[in-house]
Design a protein around this motif. Structure first.
Motif, PDB file in Angstrom:
ATOM      1  N   GLY A   8       3.425 -61.656 -12.185  1.00  0.00           N
ATOM      2  CA  GLY A   8       4.644 -62.410 -12.446  1.00  0.00           C
ATOM      3  C   GLY A   8       5.690 -62.173 -11.371  1.00  0.00           C
ATOM      4  O   GLY A   8       5.421 -61.526 -10.353  1.00  0.00           O
ATOM      5  N   ILE A   9       6.885 -62.705 -11.633  1.00  0.00           N
ATOM      6  CA  ILE A   9       7.986 -62.482 -10.698  1.00  0.00           C
ATOM      7  C   ILE A   9       9.013 -61.590 -11.367  1.00  0.00           C
ATOM      8  O   ILE A   9       9.184 -61.631 -12.572  1.00  0.00           O
ATOM      9  N   VAL A  10       9.666 -60.783 -10.515  1.00  0.00           N
ATOM     10  CA  VAL A  10      10.673 -59.881 -11.028  1.00  0.00           C
ATOM     11  C   VAL A  10      11.933 -60.686 -11.320  1.00  0.00           C
ATOM     12  O   VAL A  10      12.418 -61.423 -10.460  1.00  0.00           O
ATOM     13  N   LEU A  21       8.651 -62.184 -15.309  1.00  0.00           N
ATOM     14  CA  LEU A  21       8.314 -63.467 -15.923  1.00  0.00           C
ATOM     15  C   LEU A  21       6.890 -63.753 -15.483  1.00  0.00           C
ATOM     16  O   LEU A  21       6.624 -64.001 -14.303  1.00  0.00           O
ATOM     17  N   SER A  23       3.032 -65.319 -15.155  1.00  0.00           N
ATOM     18  CA  SER A  23       2.594 -66.663 -14.773  1.00  0.00           C
ATOM     19  C   SER A  23       2.210 -67.491 -15.993  1.00  0.00           C
ATOM     20  O   SER A  23       2.149 -68.710 -15.927  1.00  0.00           O
ATOM     21  N   ASP A  24       1.924 -66.833 -17.134  1.00  0.00           N
ATOM     22  CA  ASP A  24       1.596 -67.608 -18.337  1.00  0.00           C
ATOM     23  C   ASP A  24       2.839 -67.940 -19.159  1.00  0.00           C
ATOM     24  O   ASP A  24       2.742 -68.486 -20.260  1.00  0.00           O
ATOM     25  N   PHE A  27       7.522 -63.178 -21.086  1.00  0.00           N
ATOM     26  CA  PHE A  27       8.300 -62.124 -20.426  1.00  0.00           C
ATOM     27  C   PHE A  27       7.678 -60.781 -20.761  1.00  0.00           C
ATOM     28  O   PHE A  27       7.182 -60.569 -21.880  1.00  0.00           O
ATOM     29  N   LYS A  28       7.725 -59.885 -19.783  1.00  0.00           N
ATOM     30  CA  LYS A  28       7.096 -58.582 -20.012  1.00  0.00           C
ATOM     31  C   LYS A  28       7.936 -57.494 -19.343  1.00  0.00           C
ATOM     32  O   LYS A  28       8.283 -57.597 -18.160  1.00  0.00           O
ATOM     33  N   GLN A  42      10.659 -61.270  -6.453  1.00  0.00           N
ATOM     34  CA  GLN A  42       9.453 -60.806  -5.777  1.00  0.00           C
ATOM     35  C   GLN A  42       8.256 -60.905  -6.713  1.00  0.00           C
ATOM     36  O   GLN A  42       8.385 -60.709  -7.921  1.00  0.00           O
ATOM     37  N   ALA A  43       7.109 -61.256  -6.120  1.00  0.00           N
ATOM     38  CA  ALA A  43       5.896 -61.276  -6.942  1.00  0.00           C
ATOM     39  C   ALA A  43       5.496 -59.836  -7.256  1.00  0.00           C
ATOM     40  O   ALA A  43       5.590 -58.962  -6.401  1.00  0.00           O
TER      41      ALA A  43
END
Lengths: 378, 242
Positions: A8-10, A21, A23-24, A27-28, A42-43
C-alpha cells in the motif's frame, strides 16, 4: 507460522504505527520500526507474521491447566481414599464395620443393622482412636442392653487389612485385652473372639449380605455339616445361633474327629477352639482368658471323648427317625389305597343298583303289555 | 487544491494574506512533520526542535516560492526544509567538533550528513508521487472535518473482500440520493437514519463501517484525486468483473 503481505501507500506516520492505504482499499496500521520514517505517499510493503492470537493461546493454556489441576486433585482424592487401611468388623448383635487408617484412627463406621445404628448414634467417630471408639461402643451396647450380665454375651471382631501390609495389624491378644478391659468396667463377662480376615472374605460376606463375623460362623457351621440358613444368621446374634445349634455342633465336631482320628488339637480349626471355650464359659464365668488357654489341651481331650459318644447317639437317633418317617409314609400310602378301593366299591354298587332298577322297570312294562293283550283278547 | 490553485494560494499568502498562510500551514502540517522525520530518520513530534525548524523553513518557502520556476511547491518545501536541517546539524557538529556525523537526540545512533544528502536524491527520484502526496494531504484535511484520523480507519475497514464490495455498492446507492449527499457535505455527518429508511441495509453494518463509508464517500465526491481513487476503486472493479 503464516505470513501475510500488505502492499500500500503510506498515508500517515504516527509514533507507533505507519498507516497504509492498501491496494485492495482497506486501511491498515502496521507497526513502525524505531528509525523507519517513510515518506507520505511512498509505496510500502509490510509482511505480517501471523502468530496465534493471544486469547487463543491463553484459552489453550487455561484448558491444559484445568485438566492438569483436575488430574492432580483426582489422584489426591484417590490417595485420600486409600488411607482407609483396616476394617474392624464387630458383632455383638449390633453389627458394625469400623474403617480406620494406618494409625488406627477411625475414619468412618458402617452400621449393618438397626441395632448397630442405635448403638453408634451419638458417638463421634472422626479421628478417634480405635480402642477409644470400641470402648464407647461397648458402653453404649451395655446401656442399650445388648450386653448384660444375664445374657450369654459374645463379641466377635474380625480384622481385615485393606492395604498390602498386614503385619502392622495389632495382635489379637492386645485387641482382646482392650475389649475385656472395657467390659470389666461394666462388670460384664463376655466371650471375645478375634480373627483375621482378608478382602475376599469381606466380599463374600457382602455378597450374601451378612456381617463378616456372622458369615464366618455361617460358613464354618456349614462346613461342619450343621445347617443354618442365611436368614437366621442375619437376624439372630452369633451367641443365639451358637446356642441354638449347640447340640448339632458338638455332634458335627465328633463326626469330624471320628473321620480324622489322627488330627491333633492345633490342627482343629480355630473356630472350634472358640466354641469349646464357649462351652466352658457356660459353666463357669470368665475370670481370666489367658489361664483358660493353658488348660485348652486337656479340655480338648475330654471334649473329644464326649463328642464321640454324643455323635454315636445322634446317629442312632437319626436312623430311628428315618425308620419312623418311612413307616409313616407307608401307612399313609396304605390309607390312601384303602380309600381309593372304598370309592371304587361304592361306584360299582351304585351302577349295580341302577342296572337292577332298569331291569325291574322293563319287567313291569312287559307285564303291563301282556295284561293289555290279554284284555284285548277278552 | 490543485497545482495551479496551490501556486495561487502561495502567492496570495506571500503578498500578505495571513489567513491563506494559516490555511496553507495547516494543510501542509502532516507533510512538514513527515519530511522532517524522514530527513532525521526518526519519528519527530511537534515539540522537537527540528519540527519548528521545518515549520520555519516552510514559512520561508511561501515567501520565496516562484511559480515561474516550474518547480512544484512541495519539492521546493522539501528542499528548504532539508537545507535548513543540514545547516542546523552542521552547527551542532561544529559545536561538538565532530564533523558530518551527528549524534541523534534520543542517543540511538548518529545522523550522517551524507545520508541526508542521499535521502534527498531518493526523494527526487520519486517526484512523480508528488500528486499522490498532495491528494493524501487533502484527504487528510477533509477527513479531519468529519472527525476522522487515518489511524482510526483500520478499525472500520472491512476485512473481507465481499464486505468491501458490498460497501462499494452501498456508497454507490448513497450517491444516488442527491439530498442525502448535500446533507452529508453540509453537516459533515452521515445521515444514517434517512439512508437506512430508503434502502434495505442494516444499521449494524453501517455503524460498524461508518468511518470507512465516510472515507469512501469523500473519495467518490472528489474524483479529481486520481491516484487515491485508483486504490479504492481498483479493488471494486476487480470484483465487479468477477
Amino acid at each position: 507460522m503464516k505470513t501475510k503481505q500488505y502492499d500500500g501507500i503510506v498515508v500517515k506516520v504516527t509514533s507507533t504505527d505507519i498507516v497504509l492505504l492498501c491496494s485492495d482499499g482497506q486501511f491498515k496500521n502496521v507497526p513502525r520500526a524505531k528509525n523507519d520514517v517513510p515518506r507520505i505517499g511512498q509505496a510500502y510493503t509490510y509482511t505480517e507474521k501471523r502468530q496465534m492470537p493471544f486469547y487463543r493461546t491463553t484459552k489453550i493454556l487455561t484448558a491444559i491447566a484445568i485438566i492438569f489441576i483436575s488430574l492432580v486433585a483426582y489422584t489426591m482424592l484417590d490417595t485420600m481414599k486409600k488411607d482407609e487401611a483396616y476394617v474392624f468388623a464387630l458383632d455383638i448383635n449390633p453389627s458394625l464395620e469400623i474403617y480406620t487408617d494406618k494409625d488406627f484412627q477411625v475414619m468412618r463406621v458402617k452400621s449393618l443393622n438397626k441395632d448397630a445404628s442405635a448403638v453408634v448414634e451419638g458417638i463421634k467417630n472422626k479421628n478417634k482412636a480405635l480402642y477409644e471408639y470400641l470402648d464407647e461402643v461397648v458402653t453404649n451396647s451395655v446401656k442399650k442392653h445388648y450386653l448384660s450380665k444375664e445374657h450369654n454375651n459374645r463379641i466377635a471382631i474380625t480384622v481385615v487389612s485393606l492395604g498390602k501390609d498386614e503385619h502392622s495389624i495389632p495382635s489379637e491378644k492386645v485387641l482382646e485385652q482392650k475389649v475385656q478391659q472395657s467390659l470389666k468396667a461394666h462388670a460384664i463377662a463376655s466371650v471375645v473372639t478375634i480373627r483375621k480376615g482378608n478382602k475376599n472374605l469381606l466380599e463374600e460376606a457382602r455378597n450374601v449380605n451378612l456381617s463378616l463375623n456372622k458369615y464366618q460362623v455361617y460358613d464354618e457351621l456349614n462346613k461342619l455339616g450343621v445347617r443354618v440358613s442365611v436368614k437366621d444368621s442375619r437376624e439372630k446374634s452369633i451367641s443365639t445361633i451358637l446356642n441354638e445349634n449347640k447340640q448339632n455342633i458338638k455332634e458335627a465336631v465328633k463326626r469330624n474327629k471320628s473321620k480324622k482320628p489322627t488330627t491333633n488339637a492345633p490342627a482343629t480349626p480355630k473356630k472350634e477352639k472358640s466354641y469349646t471355650n464357649d462351652e466352658k464359659k457356660d459353666r463357669e464365668p470368665v475370670q481370666d482368658k489367658s489361664e483358660q488357654r493353658t488348660d485348652d489341651d486337656d479340655n480338648n481331650e475330654e471334649d473329644r471323648q464326649e463328642l464321640i459318644d454324643e455323635k454315636k447317639e445322634r446317629e442312632k437317633e437319626r436312623r430311628e427317625e428315618q425308620a419312623e418317617r418311612e413307616k409313616e409314609r407307608q401307612e399313609k400310602l396304605a390309607e390312601e389305597r384303602e380309600k381309593k378301593r372304598e370309592k371304587q366299591n361304592e361306584l360299582e354298587e351304585k351302577e349295580r343298583e341302577k342296572q337292577e332298577e332298569m331291569k325291574e322297570k322293563e319287567q313291569e312294562k312287559e307285564e303291563a303289555e301282556e295284561d293289555d293283550e290279554e284284555e284285548e283278547e277278552d | 487544491m490543485q497545482e495551479l490553485e496551490i501556486a495561487d494560494y502561495v502567492t496570495l499568502a506571500a503578498e500578505g494574506d495571513e489567513l491563506t498562510r494559516e490555511k496553507l500551514i495547516r494543510h501542509y502540517r502532516p507533510y512538514i512533520i513527515n519530511v522532517v522525520g524522514q530527513i532525521c530518520k526518526r519519528y519527530v513530534t511537534w515539540s522537537d526542535e527540528e519540527a519548528s525548524l521545518g515549520l520555519l523553513a516552510f514559512n520561508r518557502a511561501i515567501d520565496t516560492y516562484d511559480k515561474k520556476e516550474r518547480k512544484s511547491f512541495l519539492n521546493y518545501v522539501y528542499l528548504l526544509i532539508k537545507r535548513d536541517l543540514i545547516d542546523f546539524y552542521r552547527k551542532e557538529t561544529k559545536m561538538q567538533h565532530v564533523p558530518l556525523v551527528i549524534p541523534k537526540k534520543d542517543g540511538t545512533g548518529n545522523v550522517n550528513v551524507y545520508d541526508v544528502e542521499k535521502s534527498m536524491d531518493t526523494y527526487q527520484q520519486s517526484m512523480e508521487e508528488e500528486d499522490l502526496v498532495e491528494e493524501i494531504l487533502e484527504l487528510n484535511e477533509v477527513l479531519h472535518q468529519y472527525d476522522i484520523a487515518f489511524e482510526e480507519l483500520e478499525r472500520y475497514s472491512p476485512k473481507h473482500r465481499d464486505t468491501r464490495y458490498m460497501l462499494q455498492q452501498l456508497v454507490g446507492e448513497f450517491l444516488v440520493y442527491q439530498d442525502l449527499v448535500a446533507e452529508f457535505k453540509q453537516k459533515k455527518q452521515l445521515p444514517v437514519t434517512l439512508f437506512l429508511k430508503r434502502t434495505g441495509y442494516k444499521r449494524k453494518t453501517v455503524e460498524r463501517h461508518r468511518k470507512y463509508i465516510v472515507t469512501l464517500l469523500v473519495l467518490k465526491l472528489h474524483p479529481e484525486w486520481n491516484r487515491l481513487s485508483e486504490y479504492v476503486e481498483g479493488s471494486a472493479r476487480k470484483w465487479g468483473k468477477s
